[in-house]
Scaffold this motif. Structure first.
Motif, PDB file in Angstrom:
ATOM      1  N   LEU A  59      -0.353  18.808 -11.748  1.00 14.21           N
ATOM      2  CA  LEU A  59      -1.700  18.284 -11.535  1.00 14.21           C
ATOM      3  C   LEU A  59      -2.723  19.417 -11.516  1.00 14.21           C
ATOM      4  CD1 LEU A  59      -1.010  15.628  -8.750  1.00 14.21           C
ATOM      5  CD2 LEU A  59      -1.475  15.211 -11.161  1.00 14.21           C
ATOM      6  N   ASN A  98       2.777  10.657  -9.660  1.00 10.19           N
ATOM      7  CA  ASN A  98       2.138  11.720 -10.450  1.00 10.19           C
ATOM      8  C   ASN A  98       1.803  11.238 -11.856  1.00 10.19           C
ATOM      9  OD1 ASN A  98       2.327  13.668  -8.386  1.00 10.19           O
ATOM     10  ND2 ASN A  98       4.464  14.060  -8.901  1.00 10.19           N
ATOM     11  N   VAL A 101      -1.339   9.305 -11.619  1.00 10.72           N
ATOM     12  CA  VAL A 101      -2.481  10.211 -11.407  1.00 10.72           C
ATOM     13  C   VAL A 101      -2.877  10.879 -12.716  1.00 10.72           C
ATOM     14  CG1 VAL A 101      -3.244  12.293 -10.229  1.00 10.72           C
ATOM     15  CG2 VAL A 101      -1.877  10.610  -8.996  1.00 10.72           C
ATOM     16  N   LEU A 105      -6.552  10.602 -14.498  1.00  8.48           N
ATOM     17  CA  LEU A 105      -7.373  11.794 -14.702  1.00  8.48           C
ATOM     18  C   LEU A 105      -7.769  11.950 -16.168  1.00  8.48           C
ATOM     19  CD1 LEU A 105      -5.579  14.420 -12.418  1.00  8.48           C
ATOM     20  CD2 LEU A 105      -7.812  13.386 -12.060  1.00  8.48           C
ATOM     21  N   ILE A 128      -7.020  11.571  -7.205  1.00  7.53           N
ATOM     22  CA  ILE A 128      -5.660  11.932  -6.799  1.00  7.53           C
ATOM     23  C   ILE A 128      -5.313  11.287  -5.456  1.00  7.53           C
ATOM     24  CG2 ILE A 128      -4.175  13.856  -6.115  1.00  7.53           C
ATOM     25  CD1 ILE A 128      -5.750  15.604  -8.093  1.00  7.53           C
ATOM     26  N   SER A 131      -5.016   7.454  -5.733  1.00  5.63           N
ATOM     27  CA  SER A 131      -3.810   7.068  -6.466  1.00  5.63           C
ATOM     28  C   SER A 131      -2.571   7.181  -5.575  1.00  5.63           C
ATOM     29  CB  SER A 131      -3.646   7.958  -7.703  1.00  5.63           C
ATOM     30  OG  SER A 131      -4.747   7.822  -8.572  1.00  5.63           O
ATOM     31  N   TYR A 132      -2.458   8.292  -4.828  1.00  4.48           N
ATOM     32  CA  TYR A 132      -1.322   8.449  -3.918  1.00  4.48           C
ATOM     33  C   TYR A 132      -1.340   7.367  -2.827  1.00  4.48           C
ATOM     34  CZ  TYR A 132       0.408  12.924  -5.689  1.00  4.48           C
ATOM     35  OH  TYR A 132       0.972  13.896  -6.448  1.00  4.48           O
ATOM     36  N   THR A 155      -3.004  15.729  -1.659  1.00  2.00           N
ATOM     37  CA  THR A 155      -4.239  16.159  -2.332  1.00  2.00           C
ATOM     38  C   THR A 155      -4.649  17.561  -1.904  1.00  2.00           C
ATOM     39  OG1 THR A 155      -4.971  13.850  -2.387  1.00  2.00           O
ATOM     40  CG2 THR A 155      -6.641  15.546  -2.779  1.00  2.00           C
TER      41      THR A 155
END
Length: 796
Positions: A59, A98, A101, A105, A128, A131-132, A155
């Motif tokens: 990321l 991930n 994410v 992005l 981020i 999303s998590y 994050t």
């Protein structure tokens, strides 16, 4: 010039710093894709609760790439990161989060690019975190509080990692520029490389770890290039990256890699083999102490050594240039020096163009003057009529009713006198009342015109001569520029070695500059406080330089140069020439003259050569002496200034030919230059007689048939080269020595025979040759005689 025309404003072209343009070449894109694939596979093991590990590096790498606002590159990198996350999705907690994410992005970056808005990093961190949060709440089923904490921690970990990776990627863009990297920037790029190596994971071939092979070879390579400091730093960075991927033993790997990099870097100056042996020994020592030493580990080290040895030298030089500030400073200094040369050359070329324009203008003026006399006969007839016919009572009849007849008669009369005969036309014989005045007037105006045309002709010839010589001088400027642009190589390694040597022996100095001149010879320029004439540089500094260089060095030029304003002394040390010459001259003026028309000179030049010159001014006496003296002085100044023989001689030829006297005198030049390092002797003869090299009883004549200065517009130099050695004698002389009588003009047989058994002492031989020439000419000196004899001695 036409007014009212729109002309585009002049814009100065400036050179931009060269940059690596990521996102354009396929190789760079493939490298970035593989980098994203491997970096995203690096796992940070936490060993806390249900979280077995996280992978924030992919990321962070994507965020760093997206900051450059290149959509194509971002998509390719994101694809590589997605592949990496798919490969480790089952090895980390919430592994598929991930992937979500990354997708969001990339979509955010695409939208920003299409709308031409600013890409804001805080918004990406929010994407981020959100999303998590939703992935943990919907897919993993975490409690609200736990889910919030996990999203925030995941994050927050990305933020510092993004800073480090982004720092490294920005530094990579400065490769191949004149940017000087700080140690921190070099370590950040090294950490990026370490993460790529760590991303290889547990790929084994017959029990041999591919990751370990690359880790060992990279540490060994960096240590060899950058020394112990960078080797240790790279080892620590590699230990952190690889240790994290193991999930434990980080301190062990840091210590192992760091110490190995430090020790191998210390031995970098001994060469690749000893540097690798040092690495191998420290590997054995640490493995026996803290690790299990097995055959697989040994194979990994030896394979790493194999990669280290087969790396291309060009790649090694590139990395050495980038991480070594001294090497890069040397390269930048060379580039800056070349830029200054270019600026100077451009200005000099402008001067060359101006001189060429002056030459063309002078030639065109001569052409335009010829047009002024295109209607000469008309002007003469009108002038003659105004002088004679103006008071005649029959002028209206002659120049009115009989205009054509009268005009042709006047034209015939003037034409006959121009041909040195007076023929009075029959038409005028019958009607002209002023015949005598008309004849006298014709003689007067034609004579005046001839005088004026003679002066104008001489002026025109002078202009053409000046134009020709200005053009020759402009061509000489071009040759001077070629001489100026010859490369000088800086010697930074030698300079550091000399500084260390001086510091070790407490030698106080202000500056040191080491370089190789255009002939490839080392020179060391040292600036220090003046010693007041105590020869401090010879007694104290020269032995140190000789010991460091392991060569014969000496004080060059004219010795020390002292600046009285600041009491600084500048001394240049250079390689000691292998040869030295000793010269003696003997002269005799022509009988009846108090002054000789010959001039000679000899001595060392600044570039390590020995130059001998004889110039014979045409004729004898002080006037001829001025010609020859000017020739010798000009050649000496040009050669001492570092210009080539071709440049010097052609420029002097242009100057010497700019004469307007009827009894013009020309001068000859007999030039020979001996390279004191190689022993090569170069002879150039401009209208000069033969020279001779005497080696024992063998006599070698040196002859050339080039005309003297000023007879031709441009001189095509004919060089005669010959090798000389210890004990050889070089004999140069003017034509008065050889031309002892009319039968011997242009011949040198008598002197060649005389030299076989002549003295080997240069001073005595010069006098003996002069006495023998006088003897053969009946005791008379019919022309100025000059003899210069030089003997070569070996220094070491």
């Amino acid at each position: 010039m036409q007014y009212g025309i729109d002309i585009e404003t002049y814009k100065r072209e400036t050179k931009q710093k060269q940059r690596v343009n990521l996102g354009e070449t396929p190789i760079v894109l493939i490298g970035m894709l593989l980098g994203g694939l491997l970096i995203s596979r690096v796992i940070l093991h936490l060993n806390t609760g249900d979280a077995t590990g996280i992978a924030p590096f992919g990321l962070a790498y994507l965020l760093a790439v997206m900051e450059k606002r290149e959509t194509k590159t971002s998509i390719i990198v994101a694809f590589g990161i997605l592949l990496g996350y798919f490969s480790i999705a089952n090895s980390i907690s919430d592994g598929y989060a991930n992937i979500i994410v990354i997708t969001l992005l990339v979509a955010y970056g695409f939208i920003i690019d299409k709308t031409n808005k600013t890409l804001k990093q805080p918004y990406m961190y929010i994407i981020i975190a959100v999303s998590y949060f939703f992935y943990g709440y919907i897919v993993s089923g975490y409690d609200l509080g736990v889910n919030i904490v996990i999203a925030i921690i995941s994050t927050l970990i990305v933020i510092p990692v993004n800073y480090v990776i982004g720092y490294g990627t920005k530094c990579i863009q400065e490769l191949k520029t004149n940017y000087f990297f700080t140690p921190e920037e070099i370590i950040s790029m090294g950490l990026l490389v370490c993460l790529i190596v760590a991303g290889i994971g547990d790929i084994n071939i017959i029990g041999i770890s591919v990751k370990e092979i690359f880790a060992y070879s990279i540490i060994l390579f960096v240590a060899y290039i950058g020394g112990g400091t960078y080797g240790a730093a790279m080892g620590v960075a590699m230990g952190i990256s690889v240790g994290m991927s193991y999930g434990g033993g980080v301190l062990d790997t840091i210590a192992f890699y760091g110490v190995a990099g430090l020790i191998s870097g210390i031995f970098k100056d001994t060469g690749k083999i000893f540097s690798f042996l040092a690495y191998l020994i420290i590997f054995f020592a640490i493995s026996l102490y803290s690790r299990n030493l097995d055959i697989e580990s040994l194979m990994e080290v030896f394979l790493a050594g194999g990669l280290f040895f087969i790396l291309p030298k060009s790649f090694s030089e590139f990395i050495k240039l980038e991480i070594g500030p001294d090497k890069k400073r040397e390269k930048v200094n060379e580039l800056e020096l070349n830029e200054l040369k270019i600026q100077f050359t451009d200005r000099a070329k402008d001067l060359e163009e101006v001189l060429l324009s002056v030459s063309k203008t002078l030639q065109n003026i001569g052409d335009n003057e010829r047009l002024m006399y295109k209607n000469k006969s008309t002007a003469l007839i009108e002038t003659l009529a105004d002088r004679v016919c103006i008071k005649c009572k029959d002028k209206d009849k002659c120049w009115g009713h009989e205009f054509n007849t009268t005009y042709k008669a006047f034209e015939k009369l003037i034409g006959s006198y121009e041909n040195n005969t007076i023929i009075f036309p029959n038409g005028l014989e019958k009607i002209c009342l002023h015949k005598f005045d008309l004849i006298k007037g014709t003689q007067r105006i034609v004579d005046n015109l001839n005088d004026k045309e003679s002066v104008r002709g001489r002026l025109g010839e002078g202009r053409r001569l000046i134009a020709s010589n200005v053009e020759s001088i402009s061509m000489s400027i071009g040759e001077m520029l070629n001489d100026f642009n010859r490369k000088i190589e800086l010697c930074q390694d030698l300079e550091r070695m000399v500084r260390r040597g001086f510091n070790k022996r407490n030698i106080a100095y202000k500056s040191i500059f080491c370089y190789r001149d255009t002939n490839g010879r080392v020179k060391i320029k040292v600036t220090l406080e003046s010693c007041g004439g105590s020869n401090y540089c010879i007694k104290n500094i020269l032995p140190i330089i000789n010991n460091l260089m392991q060569e014969h060095m000496s004080v060059g030029g004219d010795g020390c140069k002292i600046n009285p304003q600041n009491n600084e002394c500048i001394v240049i040390f250079q390689e000691t020439p292998k040869l030295q010459l000793v010269s003696y001259g003997a002269i005799a003026a022509k009988d009846g003259e108090d002054y000789t028309g010959d001039t000679y000179s000899f001595g060392k030049t600044k570039d390590g050569s020995y130059m001998t010159l004889i110039s014979d001014g045409m004729g004898s006496g002080p006037e001829a002496g001025k010609e020859s003296k000017a020739t010798v002085e000009l050649v000496e100044r040009f050669i001492q200034a570092g210009f080539s023989k071709n440049t010097a001689i052609n420029t002097i030829n242009s100057i010497m030919s700019m004469k307007f006297e009827e009894d013009e005198k020309f001068s000859t030049l007999d030039l020979n230059i001996v390279d004191l390092y190689s022993g090569e002797a170069t002879f150039v003869k401009i209208g000069a007689v033969a020279s001779f090299i005497k080696r024992g009883k063998k006599i070698k004549p040196i002859i050339s048939n080039m005309p003297p200065f000023g007879l031709v517009d441009s001189v095509e130099i004919e060089e005669v080269k010959s090798m000389v050695k210890n004990g050889d004698l070089i004999i140069n002389l003017s034509d008065g020595v050889l031309d002892i009588n009319k039968e011997s003009l242009g011949r040198y047989n008598w002197l060649e025979e005389y030299l076989v058994n002549a003295s080997k002492d240069p001073k005595q031989l010069a006098g003996d040759i002069l006495d023998r020439a006088k003897e053969l000419s009946g005791g008379r000196v019919k022309d100025d005689m000059t003899v210069v004899v030089s003997k070569i001695y070996s220094v070491y």
